[in-house]
Design a protein around this motif. Structure first.
Motif, PDB file in Angstrom:
ATOM      1  N   PHE A  13      12.618  -4.371   5.902  1.00 39.78           N
ATOM      2  CA  PHE A  13      11.338  -4.101   5.262  1.00 39.78           C
ATOM      3  C   PHE A  13      11.133  -4.535   3.889  1.00 39.78           C
ATOM      4  O   PHE A  13      10.157  -5.122   3.406  1.00 39.78           O
ATOM      5  CB  PHE A  13      11.006  -2.835   5.693  1.00 39.78           C
ATOM      6  CG  PHE A  13      10.599  -2.238   6.871  1.00 39.78           C
ATOM      7  CD1 PHE A  13       9.258  -2.512   7.426  1.00 39.78           C
ATOM      8  CD2 PHE A  13      11.294  -1.620   8.091  1.00 39.78           C
ATOM      9  CE1 PHE A  13       8.625  -2.216   8.348  1.00 39.78           C
ATOM     10  CE2 PHE A  13      10.860  -1.197   8.993  1.00 39.78           C
ATOM     11  CZ  PHE A  13       9.657  -1.503   9.596  1.00 39.78           C
ATOM     12  N   ILE A  68      15.213   4.803  -0.419  1.00 36.76           N
ATOM     13  CA  ILE A  68      14.168   5.567  -0.153  1.00 36.76           C
ATOM     14  C   ILE A  68      13.288   5.208  -1.445  1.00 36.76           C
ATOM     15  O   ILE A  68      12.094   4.995  -0.925  1.00 36.76           O
ATOM     16  CB  ILE A  68      14.245   6.959   0.271  1.00 36.76           C
ATOM     17  CG1 ILE A  68      15.071   7.423   1.470  1.00 36.76           C
ATOM     18  CG2 ILE A  68      13.009   7.782  -0.251  1.00 36.76           C
ATOM     19  CD1 ILE A  68      15.327   8.808   1.619  1.00 36.76           C
ATOM     20  N   MET A 103      12.035   1.884  -1.076  1.00 35.97           N
ATOM     21  CA  MET A 103      10.748   1.623  -0.259  1.00 35.97           C
ATOM     22  C   MET A 103       9.548   2.291  -0.638  1.00 35.97           C
ATOM     23  O   MET A 103       8.615   1.764  -0.309  1.00 35.97           O
ATOM     24  CB  MET A 103      11.153   2.232   1.044  1.00 35.97           C
ATOM     25  CG  MET A 103      12.399   1.619   1.868  1.00 35.97           C
ATOM     26  SD  MET A 103      12.663   1.840   3.528  1.00 35.97           S
ATOM     27  CE  MET A 103      13.262   3.768   3.570  1.00 35.97           C
ATOM     28  N   MET A 104       9.558   3.141  -1.512  1.00 36.51           N
ATOM     29  CA  MET A 104       8.292   3.784  -2.114  1.00 36.51           C
ATOM     30  C   MET A 104       7.675   2.969  -2.725  1.00 36.51           C
ATOM     31  O   MET A 104       6.404   2.950  -3.004  1.00 36.51           O
ATOM     32  CB  MET A 104       8.470   4.983  -2.964  1.00 36.51           C
ATOM     33  CG  MET A 104       9.182   6.371  -2.049  1.00 36.51           C
ATOM     34  SD  MET A 104       9.903   7.573  -3.026  1.00 36.51           S
ATOM     35  CE  MET A 104       8.442   8.102  -3.930  1.00 36.51           C
ATOM     36  N   PHE A 160       7.126  -0.498  -0.049  1.00 40.04           N
ATOM     37  CA  PHE A 160       6.810  -0.507   1.532  1.00 40.04           C
ATOM     38  C   PHE A 160       5.214  -1.135   1.809  1.00 40.04           C
ATOM     39  O   PHE A 160       4.902  -1.731   2.606  1.00 40.04           O
ATOM     40  CB  PHE A 160       7.153   0.792   2.087  1.00 40.04           C
ATOM     41  CG  PHE A 160       7.650   0.691   3.564  1.00 40.04           C
ATOM     42  CD1 PHE A 160       8.671   0.493   3.727  1.00 40.04           C
ATOM     43  CD2 PHE A 160       6.649   0.783   4.602  1.00 40.04           C
ATOM     44  CE1 PHE A 160       9.237   0.446   4.933  1.00 40.04           C
ATOM     45  CE2 PHE A 160       6.899   0.680   5.856  1.00 40.04           C
ATOM     46  CZ  PHE A 160       8.382   0.693   6.069  1.00 40.04           C
ATOM     47  N   LYS A 161       4.288  -0.462   0.788  1.00 40.50           N
ATOM     48  CA  LYS A 161       2.896  -0.526   1.235  1.00 40.50           C
ATOM     49  C   LYS A 161       2.739  -2.359   0.937  1.00 40.50           C
ATOM     50  O   LYS A 161       1.770  -2.832   1.801  1.00 40.50           O
ATOM     51  CB  LYS A 161       2.225  -0.020  -0.034  1.00 40.50           C
ATOM     52  CG  LYS A 161       1.301   1.198   0.603  1.00 40.50           C
ATOM     53  CD  LYS A 161       0.439   1.973  -0.427  1.00 40.50           C
ATOM     54  CE  LYS A 161       0.066   3.143   0.008  1.00 40.50           C
ATOM     55  NZ  LYS A 161      -0.466   3.963  -1.109  1.00 40.50           N
ATOM     56  N   TRP A 178       5.767  13.489   3.992  1.00 44.12           N
ATOM     57  CA  TRP A 178       4.816  12.962   2.966  1.00 44.12           C
ATOM     58  C   TRP A 178       5.036  11.321   2.506  1.00 44.12           C
ATOM     59  O   TRP A 178       4.249  10.737   2.146  1.00 44.12           O
ATOM     60  CB  TRP A 178       5.642  13.758   1.487  1.00 44.12           C
ATOM     61  CG  TRP A 178       5.165  13.229   0.214  1.00 44.12           C
ATOM     62  CD1 TRP A 178       3.585  13.255  -0.042  1.00 44.12           C
ATOM     63  CD2 TRP A 178       5.609  12.592  -0.761  1.00 44.12           C
ATOM     64  NE1 TRP A 178       3.551  12.967  -1.447  1.00 44.12           N
ATOM     65  CE2 TRP A 178       4.609  12.401  -1.859  1.00 44.12           C
ATOM     66  CE3 TRP A 178       6.935  12.275  -0.836  1.00 44.12           C
ATOM     67  CZ2 TRP A 178       4.928  11.963  -2.932  1.00 44.12           C
ATOM     68  CZ3 TRP A 178       7.343  11.768  -2.091  1.00 44.12           C
ATOM     69  CH2 TRP A 178       6.365  11.454  -3.206  1.00 44.12           C
ATOM     70  N   LEU A 179       6.413  10.838   2.528  1.00 42.92           N
ATOM     71  CA  LEU A 179       6.683   9.592   2.629  1.00 42.92           C
ATOM     72  C   LEU A 179       5.734   8.672   3.328  1.00 42.92           C
ATOM     73  O   LEU A 179       5.353   7.572   3.073  1.00 42.92           O
ATOM     74  CB  LEU A 179       8.057   9.158   2.542  1.00 42.92           C
ATOM     75  CG  LEU A 179       9.175   9.612   1.542  1.00 42.92           C
ATOM     76  CD1 LEU A 179      10.560   9.623   2.091  1.00 42.92           C
ATOM     77  CD2 LEU A 179       8.760   9.030   0.178  1.00 42.92           C
ATOM     78  N   GLN A 222       1.987   9.287   2.142  1.00 42.57           N
ATOM     79  CA  GLN A 222       1.661   8.653   0.923  1.00 42.57           C
ATOM     80  C   GLN A 222       2.084   6.901   0.844  1.00 42.57           C
ATOM     81  O   GLN A 222       1.452   6.371   0.112  1.00 42.57           O
ATOM     82  CB  GLN A 222       2.681   9.224  -0.237  1.00 42.57           C
ATOM     83  CG  GLN A 222       1.870   9.027  -1.415  1.00 42.57           C
ATOM     84  CD  GLN A 222       0.539   9.879  -1.827  1.00 42.57           C
ATOM     85  OE1 GLN A 222       0.347  11.042  -1.261  1.00 42.57           O
ATOM     86  NE2 GLN A 222      -0.144   9.072  -2.458  1.00 42.57           N
ATOM     87  N   PHE A 223       3.162   6.688   1.296  1.00 43.77           N
ATOM     88  CA  PHE A 223       3.429   5.423   1.085  1.00 43.77           C
ATOM     89  C   PHE A 223       3.699   4.660   2.362  1.00 43.77           C
ATOM     90  O   PHE A 223       4.031   3.164   2.409  1.00 43.77           O
ATOM     91  CB  PHE A 223       5.126   5.313   0.405  1.00 43.77           C
ATOM     92  CG  PHE A 223       5.162   5.971  -0.734  1.00 43.77           C
ATOM     93  CD1 PHE A 223       4.403   5.445  -1.938  1.00 43.77           C
ATOM     94  CD2 PHE A 223       5.433   7.341  -0.968  1.00 43.77           C
ATOM     95  CE1 PHE A 223       4.543   6.151  -3.231  1.00 43.77           C
ATOM     96  CE2 PHE A 223       5.499   7.944  -2.198  1.00 43.77           C
ATOM     97  CZ  PHE A 223       4.784   7.288  -3.364  1.00 43.77           C
ATOM     98  N   LYS A 224       3.326   5.125   3.452  1.00 45.28           N
ATOM     99  CA  LYS A 224       3.376   4.509   4.930  1.00 45.28           C
ATOM    100  C   LYS A 224       4.872   3.907   5.281  1.00 45.28           C
ATOM    101  O   LYS A 224       4.969   3.073   5.896  1.00 45.28           O
ATOM    102  CB  LYS A 224       2.569   3.454   5.149  1.00 45.28           C
ATOM    103  CG  LYS A 224       0.907   3.738   4.873  1.00 45.28           C
ATOM    104  CD  LYS A 224       0.104   2.629   5.370  1.00 45.28           C
ATOM    105  CE  LYS A 224      -1.416   2.954   5.425  1.00 45.28           C
ATOM    106  NZ  LYS A 224      -2.098   3.388   4.485  1.00 45.28           N
ATOM    107  N   ILE A 225       5.872   4.626   4.717  1.00 48.86           N
ATOM    108  CA  ILE A 225       7.362   4.007   5.000  1.00 48.86           C
ATOM    109  C   ILE A 225       7.523   4.784   6.362  1.00 48.86           C
ATOM    110  O   ILE A 225       7.371   5.785   6.615  1.00 48.86           O
ATOM    111  CB  ILE A 225       8.214   4.904   3.987  1.00 48.86           C
ATOM    112  CG1 ILE A 225       7.829   4.501   2.510  1.00 48.86           C
ATOM    113  CG2 ILE A 225       9.722   4.322   4.286  1.00 48.86           C
ATOM    114  CD1 ILE A 225       8.749   5.009   1.546  1.00 48.86           C
ATOM    115  N   SER A 226       8.215   3.853   7.265  1.00 47.90           N
ATOM    116  CA  SER A 226       8.438   4.277   8.656  1.00 47.90           C
ATOM    117  C   SER A 226       9.306   5.445   8.614  1.00 47.90           C
ATOM    118  O   SER A 226      10.467   5.656   7.927  1.00 47.90           O
ATOM    119  CB  SER A 226       9.401   3.111   9.206  1.00 47.90           C
ATOM    120  OG  SER A 226       9.954   3.495  10.277  1.00 47.90           O
ATOM    121  N   THR A 246      13.295   6.919   7.106  1.00 48.56           N
ATOM    122  CA  THR A 246      13.478   7.891   6.070  1.00 48.56           C
ATOM    123  C   THR A 246      14.379   9.178   6.421  1.00 48.56           C
ATOM    124  O   THR A 246      15.190   9.771   6.145  1.00 48.56           O
ATOM    125  CB  THR A 246      12.356   8.481   5.303  1.00 48.56           C
ATOM    126  OG1 THR A 246      11.247   8.676   6.396  1.00 48.56           O
ATOM    127  CG2 THR A 246      11.654   7.371   4.452  1.00 48.56           C
TER     128      THR A 246
END
Lengths: 312, 345
Positions: free
Chosen positions: A238, A285, A288-289, A292-293, B137-138, B141-145, B149
Motif C-alpha cells: 500500500f 502505522i 500509513m496515516m 494511505f489516502k 479510528w484509523l 479518519q485515514f481509510k487505512i485497512s 492495523t
C-alpha cells in the motif's frame, strides 16, 4: 571505528535487511495488480522458511532449500488462485485460512522430520558473493557489491517487475485485469489465467522471502520467526502504491527502521527495549496515516471477477 | 444409476446443518489419511481428541475454561465481520484487556470483591475497547485497512505486556515475565472448587445471549448487518456505514478485552507474558467456520475447545505432535467454506 565506517556498515545492513520486505512486498504487489489481495504472507513465509530450512539441512545444499521454498510458495499460489479465481471465494477469508494453515504446518513439519532436539539443527548461512571488478571500488563496493545472492536478486526482481509491468504489453494486460477486469475480458484477455500467473509467481516470491530468514539471519527455523514481516509487506505494498520502484524504496525505509531498532537496543540509550521492539509496527502505522489516502490501489483489489454478473 | 446418491446429496446440501456436518466428517477423514501418512494411528488419535473432554470431570472443566476466552475471541472476529471488516487483532485486544484488568487489580488491591471485581472486568473491557478503537479510528479518519492495523497492533501489545510484566509491576522472583498478583477482591468466585471452575462461564453465557440479541434482533444490529451485506445500499438507506465499521471494531476490542480480564481474574491472577498463546488466532478460525453467525459461534467454539483439549492429551499420551490438530481445524474450515461454494451452485 570512525563515523564513516559506521555509516558504511549501516548502509550495508540496510541492503541485507530489506530483502524479505522487497521479495514479499513485490510478490504481494504482483498479485494485487491483477486484483488478488494475498493476506496469507505470514503463513506462506513461515512454511517456506520451515521447509526450505529442512531441505537445506537434509541435503546440505542451500540451493535446494531455495527451490523448495519456491515450490512451497507456488503450491500456496495454486491453491489461493484456485479458490479465489475459480471458486470465487472471499479473498480475505481464504487468505486468513491459509495464514492459519501456514503457521501450523511450519511447526508441524520440523517436528515430524527432525523431531525435538536439544540443540537446534543448524545450516550454514548464505555466503557473500562479491562482484569481481565492482567490489574493488572504495566505499560503494563495500556497500553494494559484497552481498549474498538474494540481495542482488531482490534488486534485479524489482527492476524486472518494473520493466515487465510498465514496458511490456503483457504487463499492461495484467494491470488492466486489476483495474477493470470486465474491460480486459471484453478485449479478449484471459482474466483468470492472468490472475493465476500473478498469484503463483507472487506467492513464490513470498516463499523466497520466508526462506531468507533461516538462510541469512539465524541458520535455523524458529517458531513465528517472521515476526510480522509478512503483514508489514502488505502495508508496504500500500505504502508503495502497488508500484515496484516505490515499493523497493519503501523496503529500504522499513529495513532502516528495523536496523535502527536493533542498533539502539544494543547501545542502550535509556529507552526500554520493548518500545524499540514496537518501533517497526508503530512507524508503519504512522507512515500509513500519512500516505494511505493518497496511495493508489488497483481498483479491483480484493474483488473477484465473475463474468456472469452484470454489476461489478 | 446413482439416483439415490444424487437424491441424498441434494437433501444434505439443501440443509445447511447437514452439509456442514458432512464437511466436518470429510475433514476428519482427510486429516485421518494425513495422520496415517505421518505414521500414526488416526483412530486412536481421534479417540483421544474427541473424548478426552468427556471422560473425566477435569477434562470437561479444562474444555470449559478454554471455551470462555475462545468464544469471546471468536465474537471479536464475527461482530466486525458482520460489517464486512476483518479484525485480526483479537490477540492484542485480549492482552490489552488483561493489562487493564491487572492494572486495576494491582492498584486497587485492597478493595473488597463487590467493588474490585467489577472494576477489574471493566478495566479489561475499556482497555480492549480502546485497542479496538484505534484501528476503527484509523479506518474512519485515514481509510487505512483494518486488516493491517489490527495485526500490527498485536505486535505492539506483545511488547507492551513484556514491558509491564518486567519493568512496571514485574515480579522478580517469577523467572518469566510476570506481574505481581492482583488483589484477592479481583478474583472471580469459583463455581466448583475442584477441579477449579470459575464463574466466568456465567458471564460468557450472558454475553453470548446479549451478542446474539444485539446482532440478530436489535435495530442497531440490523444496521450493522446491512452495512456488511451491501455498504452502498446501506448508506443510501441512511446508515452511516463508517460509524458502523468503528462500532464493530470497538465492540470487538471490548469483547476480546473482557476475555483477557476473565483470564486474569479467573485463572492467572497475574499478567503473564505469552498468556494468549493457547488461543492464538483460533478466534478467527472459529469466527470463519461460524460464517459470522452469532448463534453458531458458541457451538463451534465448544467444538474447537474439545479438539484443543483433546489434542494436548493426545500429545501427552500418544506422542503425536499437537500441531496435528491444526490440520484437522484447517481442513474443517476449508471444507466448511467449500461446502458453501458447492451449495451456491
Amino acid at each position: 571505528m570512525d563515523i564513516s565506517q559506521g555509516f558504511i556498515t549501516f548502509l550495508r545492513s540496510l541492503l541485507l535487511t530489506m530483502v524479505p520486505f522487497v521479495l514479499a512486498a513485490q510478490g504481494t504487489m504482483l498479485a494485487g495488480r491483477t486484483g488478488v489481495f494475498i493476506v496469507a504472507q505470514e503463513g506462506i513465509m513461515l512454511t517456506s522458511a520451515s521447509v526450505g530450512f529442512i531441505v537445506s539441512y537434509k541435503t546440505g545444499s542451500l540451493f535446494y532449500g531455495m527451490l523448495a521454498a519456491l515450490l512451497v510458495g507456488g503450491i500456496y499460489g495454486v491453491l489461493i488462485a484456485y479458490m479465489t479465481t475459480t471458486l470465487k471465494m472471499n479473498q480475505f477469508v481464504i487468505g486468513l485460512s491459509f495464514y492459519f494453515v501456514g503457521v501450523g504446518l511450519s511447526t508441524l513439519i520440523p517436528k515430524l522430520v527432525i523431531g525435538v532436539t536439544l540443540t537446534p539443527p543448524l545450516i550454514p548461512t548464505l555466503q557473500d558473493v562479491p562482484i569481481p571488478a565492482l567490489r574493488q571500488i572504495p566505499i560503494i563496493g563495500d556497500i553494494f557489491f559484497n552481498h549474498n545472492i538474494l540481495v542482488y536478486l531482490s534488486i534485479l526482481i524489482s527492476m524486472l517487475l518494473y520493466y515487465f509491468l510498465y514496458k511490456t504489453s503483457w504487463g499492461l494486460e495484467m494491470r488492466s485485469v486489476g483495474e477493470n477486469p470486465k474491460a480486459a475480458d471484453s478485449l479478449g484477455i484471459n482474466v483468470s489465467l492472468q490472475r493465476y500467473i500473478a498469484v503463483i509467481i507472487g506467492c513464490m516470491l513470498i516463499g523466497l522471502a520466508g526462506v531468507y530468514l533461516p538462510m541469512v539471519y539465524t541458520g535455523t527455523f524458529t517458531e513465528q520467526m517472521t515476526r510480522g514481516r509478512g503483514w508489514l509487506s502488505s502495508a508496504l505494498a500500500f505504502f508503495g502504491g502497488w508500484r515496484p520502484l516505490p515499493i523497493f524504496l519503501g523496503s529500504l525505509f522499513f529495513a532502516g527502521i528495523e536496523v535502527l531498532s536493533y542498533r539502539v537496543q544494543v547501545q542502550s540509550v535509556g529507552i526500554p527495549y520493548q518500545f524499540l521492539l514496537m518501533l517497526p509496527y508503530v512507524a508503519t502505522i504512522l507512515v500509513m496515516m500519512l500516505t494511505f489516502k493518497r496511495s493508489t490501489t488497483p481498483a479491483f483489489l480484493g474483488k473477484n471477477y465473475d463474468r456472469e454478473k452484470r454489476t461489478l | 444409476m446413482f439416483w439415490w446418491y444424487r437424491e441424498i446429496m441434494k437433501k444434505i446440501l439443501s440443509n445447511t446443518f447437514a452439509s456442514y456436518f458432512l464437511a466436518v466428517v470429510l475433514a476428519f477423514i482427510a486429516s485421518g489419511v494425513f495422520i496415517a501418512a505421518m505414521g500414526y494411528n488416526p483412530l486412536k488419535a481421534y479417540q483421544t481428541i474427541l473424548f478426552t473432554s468427556f471422560r473425566t470431570v477435569n477434562g470437561f472443566t479444562q474444555t470449559l475454561l478454554k471455551f470462555i476466552p475462545l468464544t469471546l475471541l471468536a465474537f471479536s472476529f464475527t461482530v466486525p465481520y458482520k460489517t464486512g471488516k476483518f479484525n485480526i487483532g483479537g490477540e492484542g485486544q485480549f492482552l490489552m484487556g488483561a493489562i487493564g484488568a491487572t492494572a486495576v487489580g494491582i492498584l486497587g488491591a485492597n478493595l473488597p470483591t463487590y467493588i474490585l471485581l467489577p472494576l477489574v472486568l471493566l478495566g479489561g473491557i475499556v482497555m480492549g475497547g480502546l485497542w479496538g478503537l484505534i484501528p476503527g479510528w484509523l479506518l474512519y479518519q485515514f481509510k487505512i485497512s483494518e486488516i493491517l492495523t489490527t495485526v500490527l497492533l498485536n505486535f505492539v501489545s506483545f511488547a507492551l505486556v513484556n514491558y509491564i510484566a518486567t519493568a512496571v509491576w514485574g515480579d522478580p522472583t517469577a523467572g518469566h515475565p510476570t506481574t505481581l498478583p492482583i488483589g484477592d477482591g479481583g478474583h472471580l468466585p469459583m463455581l466448583v472448587g475442584n477441579p477449579p471452575l470459575h464463574s466466568g462461564i456465567i458471564i460468557l453465557l450472558l454475553v453470548a445471549v446479549g451478542i446474539y440479541y444485539f446482532t440478530d434482533r436489535s435495530t442497531l444490529g440490523y444496521d450493522i448487518v446491512a452495512t456488511g451485506a451491501n455498504p452502498r445500499a446501506a448508506s443510501v438507506y441512511g446508515i452511516n456505514t463508517r460509524v458502523m465499521f468503528v462500532l464493530g471494531l470497538l465492540i470487538a476490542g471490548a469483547l476480546a478485552g473482557l476475555g483477557g480480564a476473565i483470564e486474569v481474574a479467573g485463572i492467572q491472577h497475574h499478567l503473564i507474558e505469552g498468556m494468549h498463546s493457547n488461543f492464538k488466532i483460533l478466534g478467527i478460525i472459529i469466527g470463519l467456520i461460524s460464517g459470522g453467525s452469532s448463534l453458531a459461534v458458541p457451538f463451534v467454539a465448544f467444538f474447537i475447545s474439545i479438539l484443543e483439549v483433546g489434542a494436548s492429551a493426545m500429545q501427552r499420551t500418544l506422542m503425536i505432535p499437537i500441531e496435528v490438530v491444526y490440520i484437522v481445524e484447517a481442513l474443517v474450515l476449508l471444507f466448511v467454506l467449500l461446502s458453501d461454494v458447492v451449495r451456491r451452485r
